[in-house]
Design a protein around this motif. Sequence first.
Motif, short mmCIF file in Angstrom:
data_model
loop_
_atom_site.label_atom_id
_atom_site.label_comp_id
_atom_site.label_asym_id
_atom_site.label_seq_id
_atom_site.Cartn_x
_atom_site.Cartn_y
_atom_site.Cartn_z
N LYS A 113 1.04 -1.51 -0.12
CA LYS A 113 0.07 -0.13 0.43
C LYS A 113 1.06 1.11 0.12
O LYS A 113 1.23 1.18 1.25
CB LYS A 113 -1.05 -0.05 0.75
CG LYS A 113 -1.84 1.27 1.13
CD LYS A 113 -2.98 1.26 2.59
CE LYS A 113 -3.94 2.07 2.54
NZ LYS A 113 -3.34 3.39 2.75
N THR A 114 0.99 2.01 -1.14
CA THR A 114 1.37 3.27 -1.01
C THR A 114 0.44 4.89 -0.79
O THR A 114 -1.30 4.27 -0.99
CB THR A 114 1.89 3.30 -2.30
OG1 THR A 114 1.76 3.38 -3.33
CG2 THR A 114 3.42 2.38 -2.06
N GLU A 115 0.10 5.92 -1.38
CA GLU A 115 -0.30 6.80 -1.18
C GLU A 115 -1.24 6.35 -2.36
O GLU A 115 -2.67 7.13 -2.15
CB GLU A 115 0.68 7.64 -1.50
CG GLU A 115 -0.31 8.98 -1.16
CD GLU A 115 -0.67 9.65 -0.43
OE1 GLU A 115 -0.90 11.09 -0.36
OE2 GLU A 115 -0.68 8.98 0.61
N ASP A 116 -1.11 6.07 -3.82
CA ASP A 116 -1.78 5.85 -5.03
C ASP A 116 -1.84 4.62 -5.44
O ASP A 116 -2.05 4.04 -6.71
CB ASP A 116 -0.50 6.44 -6.45
CG ASP A 116 0.83 6.07 -6.43
OD1 ASP A 116 1.25 5.58 -5.76
OD2 ASP A 116 1.23 7.37 -7.44
N LYS A 117 -1.84 3.84 -4.13
CA LYS A 117 -1.53 2.19 -4.59
C LYS A 117 -1.97 1.21 -3.74
O LYS A 117 -1.79 1.68 -3.11
CB LYS A 117 -0.63 1.45 -5.58
CG LYS A 117 -0.04 -0.04 -6.21
CD LYS A 117 1.21 0.11 -6.83
CE LYS A 117 2.21 -0.19 -5.78
NZ LYS A 117 3.81 0.20 -6.17
N HIS A 141 -10.35 11.00 -7.22
CA HIS A 141 -11.01 9.94 -7.08
C HIS A 141 -11.07 9.59 -7.47
O HIS A 141 -12.01 8.08 -7.11
CB HIS A 141 -12.83 10.90 -6.54
CG HIS A 141 -12.44 12.14 -5.34
ND1 HIS A 141 -12.50 11.97 -4.62
CD2 HIS A 141 -13.04 13.47 -5.60
CE1 HIS A 141 -12.92 12.68 -3.27
NE2 HIS A 141 -12.87 13.60 -4.17
N GLN A 142 -10.55 9.44 -8.93
CA GLN A 142 -10.57 8.35 -9.92
C GLN A 142 -8.84 7.30 -9.87
O GLN A 142 -8.29 7.86 -9.47
CB GLN A 142 -10.64 9.02 -10.63
CG GLN A 142 -11.97 9.37 -11.45
CD GLN A 142 -12.25 9.70 -12.74
OE1 GLN A 142 -11.34 9.67 -13.75
NE2 GLN A 142 -13.32 9.95 -13.34
N TRP A 143 -9.85 5.94 -9.28
CA TRP A 143 -8.97 5.21 -9.54
C TRP A 143 -9.40 3.38 -10.15
O TRP A 143 -10.57 3.48 -10.93
CB TRP A 143 -9.09 4.45 -8.09
CG TRP A 143 -8.43 5.06 -6.77
CD1 TRP A 143 -9.23 6.55 -6.44
CD2 TRP A 143 -7.44 4.41 -5.74
NE1 TRP A 143 -8.42 6.22 -4.82
CE2 TRP A 143 -7.75 5.59 -4.74
CE3 TRP A 143 -6.86 3.85 -5.97
CZ2 TRP A 143 -6.88 5.71 -3.43
CZ3 TRP A 143 -5.64 4.07 -4.65
CH2 TRP A 143 -5.81 5.23 -3.32
#
Length: 150
Positions: A113-117, A141-143
């Motif tokens: 887990k990181t900031e964007d993953k 908000h988009q992943w």
Amino acid sequence: MTLEKYWQKRKFKKTPEPKGKILKTKQSRFVVHDHFAEKAGHHHDFRLEMNGVLKSWAVPKGIPEKVNLKRLAIQTEDHPIEYINFKGKIPKGLYGAGIVKIFDQGNYKLVNKTEDKIIFILKGKKLKGSYNLIKLKRNPHQWLIFKSKS
Ligand code: MN
């Protein structure tokens, strides 16, 4: 981690949804809600138990079960842990109005887990294997959610 947004959006005298509170647990569960929403139409809501809340994403086209099939996942407000067992009918006119069912539920194992993953392994009844949530840079908000070979 906050439930303020979750509470602000709902009228707890009218909705059957739980008010809930932040609840630090030692479990790592997930739920996928089948949400037949009057406004947004049918979609999945994917929720991971993490840091005392359910981190939540709406997945308009549903959680992919095929490897490498990428689906948009829109991050929504944190939900209380109690929501993991919620199913029912949210009355007309309220936020999220429509029928909510449980599509799948189980445990997950966090891989990275990181900031964007967020990379994790789902151990559900229907959903199993390695999954990835990757934050898109163009919109906070988009992943994307997709399954990968484990
Ligand atoms: Mn929803």
